[in-house]
Structure formats: C-alpha cells, structure tokens
Design a protein around this motif. Structure first.
Motif, PDB file in Angstrom:
ATOM      1  N   ALA A 114      16.386  38.893   2.233  1.00 46.86           N
ATOM      2  CA  ALA A 114      17.689  39.563   2.187  1.00 46.86           C
ATOM      3  C   ALA A 114      18.819  38.543   2.233  1.00 46.86           C
ATOM      4  CB  ALA A 114      17.815  40.545   3.345  1.00 46.86           C
ATOM      5  N   ARG A 116      24.616  43.335  -3.370  1.00 44.40           N
ATOM      6  CA  ARG A 116      24.437  42.574  -2.134  1.00 44.40           C
ATOM      7  C   ARG A 116      25.760  41.905  -1.760  1.00 44.40           C
ATOM      8  NH1 ARG A 116      20.431  38.672  -4.945  1.00 44.40           N
ATOM      9  NH2 ARG A 116      22.189  38.896  -6.385  1.00 44.40           N
ATOM     10  N   SER A 125      20.049  49.620   1.759  1.00 41.34           N
ATOM     11  CA  SER A 125      18.611  49.417   1.562  1.00 41.34           C
ATOM     12  C   SER A 125      18.162  48.054   2.075  1.00 41.34           C
ATOM     13  CB  SER A 125      18.285  49.532   0.066  1.00 41.34           C
ATOM     14  OG  SER A 125      16.965  49.118  -0.198  1.00 41.34           O
ATOM     15  N   GLY A 126      16.952  48.010   2.586  1.00 43.93           N
ATOM     16  CA  GLY A 126      16.363  46.745   3.006  1.00 43.93           C
ATOM     17  C   GLY A 126      15.500  46.118   1.932  1.00 43.93           C
ATOM     18  N   SER A 153      14.163  43.998  -1.285  1.00 40.47           N
ATOM     19  CA  SER A 153      14.446  42.664  -1.812  1.00 40.47           C
ATOM     20  C   SER A 153      14.951  42.807  -3.240  1.00 40.47           C
ATOM     21  CB  SER A 153      13.177  41.799  -1.780  1.00 40.47           C
ATOM     22  OG  SER A 153      12.129  42.433  -2.498  1.00 40.47           O
ATOM     23  N   GLY A 187      21.233  46.226   2.644  1.00 42.14           N
ATOM     24  CA  GLY A 187      21.282  46.455   4.080  1.00 42.14           C
ATOM     25  C   GLY A 187      22.313  45.659   4.841  1.00 42.14           C
ATOM     26  N   TYR A 188      22.797  44.572   4.286  1.00 44.63           N
ATOM     27  CA  TYR A 188      23.833  43.807   4.970  1.00 44.63           C
ATOM     28  C   TYR A 188      25.230  44.346   4.676  1.00 44.63           C
ATOM     29  CZ  TYR A 188      20.545  40.372   6.698  1.00 44.63           C
ATOM     30  OH  TYR A 188      19.519  39.756   7.384  1.00 44.63           O
ATOM     31  N   TYR A 210      24.060  52.116   6.830  1.00 47.72           N
ATOM     32  CA  TYR A 210      23.534  50.847   6.333  1.00 47.72           C
ATOM     33  C   TYR A 210      22.751  51.068   5.048  1.00 47.72           C
ATOM     34  CZ  TYR A 210      24.722  49.200  11.012  1.00 47.72           C
ATOM     35  OH  TYR A 210      25.393  48.888  12.170  1.00 47.72           O
TER      36      TYR A 210
END
Length: 426
Positions: free
Chosen positions: A164, A265, A249-250, A252, A325-326, A247
């Motif tokens: 991530a 991202r 998605s986690g 990749s 997610g960030y 938040y």
C-alpha cells in the motif's frame, strides 16, 4: 546474462533493469549504476534514531518528502533538531547540491537540494535518500534530468515493493542503471533539456496562477476561515456530510485494466487536488469496488504520510474510480454545502495550519476519520453565495482544462525529447 549493446564494465542487470538497458547506446556511452557514479548514496534515519520528541523550534533542519514538488526542492514547513542530535545523525546529512529521492510512498520523485538557507547541512528523513554525485563522472543537471525522467521513474516503480505504501530499498536505488555519455556530451544534453524544462515550467506557472486566482476569490467572498470575519455558522465536518468518513480499499495496485475501475491512491493526487497520469487498477473484485466507489462530489482526505491532509474532489468526469485505504471519503450533504466550497476550503492556509496542528506523529504523520469528522470545523455560508462561488469555479476550471490540454501536449513533446536524449539521438 549478456549485457546489451553499448554496455561496458560490470553492471548487474536484473528484471527491472531490462526495461532500460534493452535499447542501444552510442559507442562512446556506457551503462553504469547510481552507486558507480556517486560518492555515496544513503537514506535517512529509521525508528528510534529520530523521534518526534527530538524536534525543536530551531536548530538544524530536517527535510520532508513534501518539500519536493514538480522536481524542485521547496523550502517550507521545515522541522528542526538540536545541533547535538544532528551531529549524531551524520550518515543522513545532506549538503548543498546533493540529489534527493523519495523512497517510500511517492517513490521516484527527485530534486536537487540547491539552497540550504545558510545552514551547513540538513537531515534527510526515513522516506528519502540522497545521492552525492562524483562530478568527475556525472554532470548534476544530466543526473537530475535522468532521475526525473520517465525511464528512471518506471524503473523505480518496477523494482519497488508492491505494498500500500510502495518502498525502494537502498540496494535497489544504488543498483539502478543510468546511461553515461562523456562529460562534455552530458553537459550539452542537459543544456538542451534545461531550456525545454523552462518552457514547460512556464505552462505550469500559468496553471498555478489560476489556482491562486480561485483562492483570492474564495477569500474575497467568504473571508479568512481562521478569523471568520463574516460570522458564518461553524460546524464540524461530520455535520455537513451525509455520513461519517469511511476508509477505502486495502487492495494492492495492479496494471490498469479497462474492465476494472481506476484505483486512486495518495500518490495519484497532485498537490493542487488534480490527478496525475499514472493509471492503476485494484487487485480486488466487484464486491470490494461497490463499497469503495467514489460518487460525484465525494471528497477524499489523505490520512497518513508526508502528504497527510491532501484532498481530492471526485467528479463523475474522472470515470469509474475506487479509492485506497490511506484515504478517507466524506460525502457532502448538498442541502448544507456545495462540494466545491469544501474542497476550496481545504486549499486554504488555515486548513493547512489545522492539519499541522492535528498530526499524530508515530512513525509518520497521521489524521484519522474521527479527527477529520469531529475536529475539522468548517464555516457554512448561505447556499446562494456558495452557488455564486461554484460559477466562478466552473469558469476557472474551464480555463484550466484548456491550458492543461496544451500543457499535456507540451509534456509529451518534452518526454519524447528526453527519451531521445538518453538514447543518444539528440
């Protein structure tokens, strides 16, 4: 493995390097690596070597990744440590004309540290490496154009860890390949690229002036949000949104697939809130996309890293997008506020001051959804006034779009010129 035509010496070639070394070089050029053309290549201190408690109101400067913008080092929001602490971090000292490279997060961004504001040296942070070139082997401007060019950036992305928060190891940086012409040829190429880069910068400055104009209009219509001279009602972010922050998605990131959404991202968002040209997709399936799809008018806030506080206003014209997610998404209640107003508020200095005051620094700065939702206070002018502002936003955005289209064409020409330069065809 045989080295490509035009390669001399002993240069290790791995999978990531093949993309660069597959083309022919002129007979007088060599392939080398960054460590072979540098006096040293080092990174910043990790873990307990540099803690939040070490920062002081004054002393010797500690740089940040966000000081690198548009391939230029910009001197702002600098932290400081005591002279004693700085001396203990000798390995991570950066001196004037060292080359800085982001190695965690927004990897591959680079700039020359061309002004130390009178300080003898600065400290680089954990997410940064510095390259001190051997100027008997490499010209500073040639190296700068290589590090900021497409070939090097693609290579760094190829060999970075696929997480991530992408990361480059110091070994990968040191082993990164670079074509090396004779010094006189390096200087000639750098001079041509410098002239082209100057014209390119003028286009970017014109775009920046439009953003400045928009901020001036915002302050004129609504006043400085910090002092709130017009006495607008003040409400926390959660109260002007349809729901609390969520938040992303986690997943990749994978190569862009037209059958999948674009994956947004932190690294895909420019400082002005626009999206860069890097296209990736999430590794997950439609079940994940559904709950993390952006809707027209959603605003996402960066929650960690050197870019904490950065924002992006999603418009449906940006296509099918899922956020990572960030990032934290807030959906504005349009019966209370227009998304354009909220986004413009996040471009003001009072907002930046709030971000700096709320960062929770452990390994890196962080602001969570609860802090954004409950502690970020927003002035709420009448909707009719917000609508007038939106009309101005739309007019300026139209001008920006035209200028950006011209800039994109110029960028393509510059990138083409750069590619030819590093293949010896300039």
């Amino acid at each position: 493995m045989p080295l490509p035509y035009g390669t001399r010496g002993h240069v290790h070639v791995n999978r990531g390097d093949l993309m660069l070394t597959k083309y022919k070089l002129p007979i007088s050029w060599n392939w080398s690596t960054l460590e072979n053309i540098a006096i040293n290549v080092v990174d910043g201190p990790f873990g307990s070597d540099l803690k939040t408690s070490d920062y002081k109101p004054s002393g010797l400067p500690v740089l940040q990744g966000k000081n690198i913008t548009n391939n230029i080092f910009q001197w702002f929001d600098i932290r400081y440590v005591s002279e004693e602490k700085a001396k203990s971090l000798k390995r991570s000292h950066a001196y004037e004309n060292d080359h800085l490279l982001i190695k965690i997060g927004s990897i591959g961004y680079s700039a020359i540290l061309d002004d130390l504001q009178g300080f003898p040296f600065a400290i680089i942070p954990a997410n940064m490496a510095k390259i001190t070139p051997d100027r008997n082997k490499i010209d500073d401007r040639f190296l700068h154009h290589w590090l900021t060019g497409l070939n090097a950036k693609r290579h760094f992305l190829e060999v970075a860890s696929k997480t991530a928060q992408p990361a480059l190891s110091l070994k990968k940086i040191r082993q990164s390949p670079i074509p090396v012409p004779p010094l006189a040829e390096q200087k000639r190429i750098a001079a041509v690229l410098d002239k082209a880069a100057e014209l390119r910068a003028q286009r970017q400055q014109a775009l920046a002036k439009l953003d400045t104009l928009l901020q001036s209009v915002f302050l004129d219509m609504f006043g400085d949000p910090f002092h709130n001279p017009k006495g607008w009602t003040i409400r926390p972010l959660d109260e002007i949104c349809e729901s609390k922050g969520s938040y992303g998605s986690g997943a990749s990131a994978i190569d862009y697939d037209e059958t999948k959404p674009r994956y947004i991202r932190i690294t895909d968002i420019n400082d002005d809130g626009s999206l860069n040209s890097d296209l990736v997709s999430p590794s997950t399936d439609a079940n994940d996309w559904q709950k993390n799809t952006l809707q027209d008018g959603d605003i996402v806030f960066a929650r960690s890293g050197a870019t904490v506080g950065k924002t992006y206003l999603y418009r449906k014209g940006d296509g099918f997008c899922v956020y990572a997610g960030y990032l934290i998404k807030f959906s504005v209640d349009r019966k209370i506020m227009r998304p354009e107003f909220l986004f413009s508020y996040t471009q003001t200095e009072p907002y930046n001051i709030w971000v700096r005051s709320k960062q929770k620094v452990v390994a890196q700065p962080n602001i969570n959804a609860k802090q954004y939702g409950q502690e970020l206070l927003i002035p709420v002018p009448p909707l009719r006034l917000q609508d007038q502002f939106v009309e101005v936003v739309n007019a300026i955005q139209s001008q920006k779009a035209q200028l950006a289209d011209q800039s994109d064409k110029f960028d393509n020409l510059f990138n083409s010129l750069q590619q030819r330069a590093f293949q010896g065809n300039l």
